[in-house]
Design an enzyme around this catalytic site. Sequence first.
Site, short mmCIF file in Angstrom:
data_model
loop_
_atom_site.label_atom_id
_atom_site.label_comp_id
_atom_site.label_asym_id
_atom_site.label_seq_id
_atom_site.Cartn_x
_atom_site.Cartn_y
_atom_site.Cartn_z
N ASP A 31 -3.85 -0.90 5.52
CA ASP A 31 -4.66 -2.06 5.14
C ASP A 31 -6.03 -1.96 5.81
OD1 ASP A 31 -3.85 -5.13 3.97
OD2 ASP A 31 -5.70 -4.93 5.12
N ASN A 87 2.56 -11.84 -0.83
CA ASN A 87 1.88 -13.07 -1.20
C ASN A 87 1.90 -13.16 -2.72
OD1 ASN A 87 1.16 -13.74 1.48
ND2 ASN A 87 -0.56 -12.31 1.40
N GLY A 93 -2.23 -16.98 -0.70
CA GLY A 93 -3.05 -16.00 0.00
C GLY A 93 -3.21 -14.68 -0.74
N GLN A 94 -2.68 -14.60 -1.97
CA GLN A 94 -2.84 -13.34 -2.71
C GLN A 94 -4.29 -13.18 -3.15
OE1 GLN A 94 -0.20 -12.73 -6.08
NE2 GLN A 94 -0.88 -10.62 -6.34
N HIS A 100 1.98 -5.93 -4.14
CA HIS A 100 2.01 -5.06 -2.96
C HIS A 100 2.81 -5.74 -1.87
CE1 HIS A 100 -1.52 -7.69 -2.88
NE2 HIS A 100 -1.36 -7.72 -1.57
N LEU A 101 3.46 -4.91 -1.07
CA LEU A 101 4.25 -5.39 0.05
C LEU A 101 3.51 -5.04 1.33
CD1 LEU A 101 6.21 -4.40 -2.37
CD2 LEU A 101 8.02 -4.67 -0.69
N HIS A 102 3.24 -6.05 2.13
CA HIS A 102 2.64 -5.81 3.44
C HIS A 102 3.75 -5.44 4.41
CE1 HIS A 102 -1.27 -8.04 2.68
NE2 HIS A 102 -0.51 -8.62 1.76
P1 AMP Z 1 -3.18 -10.03 -0.45
O1 AMP Z 1 -4.12 -10.99 0.23
O2 AMP Z 1 -1.72 -10.28 -0.17
O3 AMP Z 1 -3.48 -9.89 -1.92
O4 AMP Z 1 -3.45 -8.63 0.23
C1 AMP Z 1 -4.48 -7.81 -0.14
C2 AMP Z 1 -4.69 -6.88 1.04
O5 AMP Z 1 -5.45 -5.76 0.60
C3 AMP Z 1 -5.43 -7.50 2.19
O6 AMP Z 1 -4.63 -7.44 3.37
C4 AMP Z 1 -6.69 -6.65 2.32
O7 AMP Z 1 -7.09 -6.45 3.65
C5 AMP Z 1 -6.25 -5.36 1.66
N1 AMP Z 1 -7.33 -4.57 1.10
C6 AMP Z 1 -8.38 -4.99 0.34
N2 AMP Z 1 -9.15 -3.95 -0.02
C7 AMP Z 1 -8.59 -2.85 0.53
C8 AMP Z 1 -8.94 -1.47 0.53
N3 AMP Z 1 -10.03 -1.00 -0.11
N4 AMP Z 1 -8.12 -0.60 1.21
C9 AMP Z 1 -7.04 -1.07 1.86
N5 AMP Z 1 -6.65 -2.36 1.89
C10 AMP Z 1 -7.42 -3.23 1.25
#
Ligand code: AMP
Length: 117
Positions: A31, A87, A93-94, A100-102
């Site tokens: 991330d 999310n 918070g998405q 995607h899975l954090h």
């Molecule tokens: P969400 O908020 O659950 O949709 O998560 C999206 C995630 O993508 C966030 O934690 C961002 O920090 C991450 N993110 C956004 N752009 C990038 C990128 N270019 N490379 C890696 N992670 C990213």
Amino acid sequence: MSEETLFTKIINGNIPAEILFEDDHCICIRDINPQAPTHVLVIPRKPLPRLVDATEDDKALLGHLMLKVGEIARELGIERAFRVVINNGESAGQTVFHLHLHILGNTTFDEGSLGIS
Ligand code: AMP
């Protein structure tokens, strides 16, 4: 045709990212804005916008993603304690509408906290 998501651009190599793992079904990247000392994302190649958009046809894919989470956590050495967060929806918070899975690890989690805002 709908526009490519940020993660599809990363999958296709059009935007750089630190790719830790990839196979035919998913990739794992670090991330860019980590919320824990170890924070990676497991992303299916299939651009499902949200978890709720998955259907019965995605059952094997969802199982695959969960198994990969375990394998990746082991690879990263965080298998004893980590969190998996999905999310779903803007209010949750998405920000990227490509499932995607954090995976969040190498930190202590407050009781009751979600570990990610
Ligand atoms: P969400 O908020 O659950 O949709 O998560 C999206 C995630 O993508 C966030 O934690 C961002 O920090 C991450 N993110 C956004 N752009 C990038 C990128 N270019 N490379 C890696 N992670 C990213």
